[in-house]
Design a protein around this motif. Structure first.
Motif, PDB file in Angstrom:
ATOM      1  N   GLU A 110       0.827  -1.210   0.000  1.00  0.00           N
ATOM      2  CA  GLU A 110       0.000   0.000   0.000  1.00  0.00           C
ATOM      3  C   GLU A 110       0.862   1.261   0.000  1.00  0.00           C
ATOM      4  O   GLU A 110       0.541   2.241  -0.671  1.00  0.00           O
ATOM      5  N   LYS A 111       1.964   1.237   0.753  1.00  0.00           N
ATOM      6  CA  LYS A 111       2.845   2.404   0.785  1.00  0.00           C
ATOM      7  C   LYS A 111       3.520   2.627  -0.565  1.00  0.00           C
ATOM      8  O   LYS A 111       3.666   3.768  -1.014  1.00  0.00           O
ATOM      9  N   ILE A 112       3.940   1.556  -1.203  1.00  0.00           N
ATOM     10  CA  ILE A 112       4.562   1.682  -2.529  1.00  0.00           C
ATOM     11  C   ILE A 112       3.555   2.282  -3.506  1.00  0.00           C
ATOM     12  O   ILE A 112       3.883   3.212  -4.271  1.00  0.00           O
ATOM     13  N   GLU A 113       2.324   1.773  -3.492  1.00  0.00           N
ATOM     14  CA  GLU A 113       1.297   2.296  -4.393  1.00  0.00           C
ATOM     15  C   GLU A 113       1.041   3.778  -4.129  1.00  0.00           C
ATOM     16  O   GLU A 113       0.873   4.568  -5.062  1.00  0.00           O
ATOM     17  N   SER A 114       1.018   4.164  -2.858  1.00  0.00           N
ATOM     18  CA  SER A 114       0.781   5.556  -2.501  1.00  0.00           C
ATOM     19  C   SER A 114       1.930   6.446  -2.968  1.00  0.00           C
ATOM     20  O   SER A 114       1.717   7.539  -3.507  1.00  0.00           O
ATOM     21  N   GLN A 115       3.155   5.980  -2.784  1.00  0.00           N
ATOM     22  CA  GLN A 115       4.321   6.747  -3.237  1.00  0.00           C
ATOM     23  C   GLN A 115       4.323   6.902  -4.757  1.00  0.00           C
ATOM     24  O   GLN A 115       4.671   7.970  -5.281  1.00  0.00           O
ATOM     25  N   ALA A 138      14.954   9.454 -10.267  1.00  0.00           N
ATOM     26  CA  ALA A 138      16.055   8.908  -9.475  1.00  0.00           C
ATOM     27  C   ALA A 138      15.529   8.219  -8.220  1.00  0.00           C
ATOM     28  O   ALA A 138      16.151   7.275  -7.706  1.00  0.00           O
ATOM     29  N   GLU A 139      14.359   8.668  -7.740  1.00  0.00           N
ATOM     30  CA  GLU A 139      13.775   8.084  -6.540  1.00  0.00           C
ATOM     31  C   GLU A 139      13.134   6.716  -6.800  1.00  0.00           C
ATOM     32  O   GLU A 139      12.790   6.004  -5.850  1.00  0.00           O
ATOM     33  N   ILE A 140      12.971   6.349  -8.069  1.00  0.00           N
ATOM     34  CA  ILE A 140      12.385   5.044  -8.376  1.00  0.00           C
ATOM     35  C   ILE A 140      13.273   3.921  -7.832  1.00  0.00           C
ATOM     36  O   ILE A 140      12.786   2.920  -7.293  1.00  0.00           O
ATOM     37  N   CYS A 145       7.391  -1.151 -11.904  1.00  0.00           N
ATOM     38  CA  CYS A 145       7.703  -1.222 -13.342  1.00  0.00           C
ATOM     39  C   CYS A 145       6.556  -0.668 -14.181  1.00  0.00           C
ATOM     40  O   CYS A 145       6.773   0.099 -15.132  1.00  0.00           O
ATOM     41  N   ARG A 146       5.328  -1.037 -13.828  1.00  0.00           N
ATOM     42  CA  ARG A 146       4.164  -0.575 -14.585  1.00  0.00           C
ATOM     43  C   ARG A 146       4.010   0.944 -14.501  1.00  0.00           C
ATOM     44  O   ARG A 146       3.834   1.633 -15.517  1.00  0.00           O
ATOM     45  N   GLU A 147       4.119   1.482 -13.292  1.00  0.00           N
ATOM     46  CA  GLU A 147       3.933   2.915 -13.122  1.00  0.00           C
ATOM     47  C   GLU A 147       5.100   3.711 -13.687  1.00  0.00           C
ATOM     48  O   GLU A 147       4.937   4.850 -14.122  1.00  0.00           O
ATOM     49  N   TYR A 148       6.288   3.115 -13.690  1.00  0.00           N
ATOM     50  CA  TYR A 148       7.441   3.765 -14.320  1.00  0.00           C
ATOM     51  C   TYR A 148       7.150   4.020 -15.792  1.00  0.00           C
ATOM     52  O   TYR A 148       7.384   5.123 -16.310  1.00  0.00           O
TER      53      TYR A 148
END
Length: 284
Positions: free
Chosen positions: A205-210, A240-242, A259-262
């Motif tokens: 959930e935190k990754i999705e929010s970020q 760079a934060e990815i 990867c998808r959101e990138y």
């Protein structure tokens, strides 16, 4: 009108909030408004902050259920009346002349944002002095013109529970005419604790929010950046934060989402060639 409205969102911070509030009520800048929003804590937080209600500068608000930190900060913004607004996390604390130094700098320079120095983390003030868009972190170490926030309809995104502060910071910086750095040696003391939103490993959930936060920031950059140089400062930092996000999880679902959101973020860019400057091997 107070000089500064200080907004403090609280949720289950009983061990820390007294130190925080003591550092604020004893500021050498007396003309401040202190807005404490309890986000339906289930520990002793509310009983502790009620001890301060005799101070006429303090406004205590108890939410009926846990809405999240973005909602709590927005409640504070809705009633703030100061020239500037400051956001202090309840597990942090301030040197006693911190707000006065920032306010005096704001009055002297007519700046819409004034950044102070921070402890515990690597301070970025010297970069901010070069370009306002280098103000990408430590957002809590500054005061912001309330009229700037209201005029541009800037709010904390309530659908982003982790990373909403970065969206706010980017939005307000895009809209600000100037940012000044106060060089006095008073500090905002940032205290990282276990169990906070900034933990060592992020949940799905935190990754999705970020990731959602970074999509919002690209949308803001597409709207506000006036040239490629400004755009590049924001986007290079964001991409760079990815790698930082990747290292915050070992979860397959989270890494698939990254990867998808990138790829989605890349499609949203106005200047896609910037990615080649970050990752030269991709620009072939």
């Amino acid at each position: 009108m107070a000089c500064i409205s200080v907004i403090i969102p609280c949720y289950n911070v009983a061990p820390y909030v007294q130190r925080c509030l003591n550092s604020i009520i004893n500021q050498t800048l007396l003309d401040i408004e202190i807005i404490v929003v309890d986000d339906c804590s289930n520990d002793d937080t509310w009983s502790i902050i009620q001890r301060y209600k005799e101070d006429k500068r303090i406004k205590l608000i108890a939410l009926e259920r846990n809405f999240g930190v973005s909602y709590a900060r927005n409640v504070g913004l809705d009633i703030a009346s100061g020239e500037y607004v400051s956001f202090v996390d309840p597990d942090d604390y301030l040197d006693l002349d911190f707000l006065k130094n920032l306010y005096d700098k704001g009055v002297e320079t007519n700046a819409e944002i004034v950044k102070g120095y921070a402890t515990t983390v690597k301070d970025i003030s010297h970069y901010v002095a070069i370009n306002k868009l280098f103000f990408y972190a430590q957002w809590w170490s500054a005061i912001y013109s309330l009229s700037l926030i209201l005029k541009n309809g800037i709010r904390f995104k309530e659908d982003v529970f982790c990373g909403q502060d970065f969206i706010f910071q980017r939005h307000v910086c895009f809209c600000a005419n100037s940012i000044e750095v106060d060089n006095n040696t008073s500090f905002y003391h940032y205290c990282r604790r276990s169990g906070s939103l900034d933990s060592s490993i992020f949940s799905v959930e935190k990754i999705e929010s970020q990731l959602r936060a970074r999509i919002y920031i690209i949308q803001l950059a597409n709207k506000y950046c006036v040239n490629k140089k400004e755009y590049s400062i924001v986007i290079k930092r964001l991409f760079a934060e990815i790698e930082w996000l990747w290292n915050k999880t070992n979860n397959v679902t989270s890494r698939t989402n990254i990867c998808r959101e990138y790829l989605y973020m890349y499609k949203c860019l106005l200047y896609k060639e910037i990615i080649g400057e970050i990752y030269p091997a991709l620009d072939t």
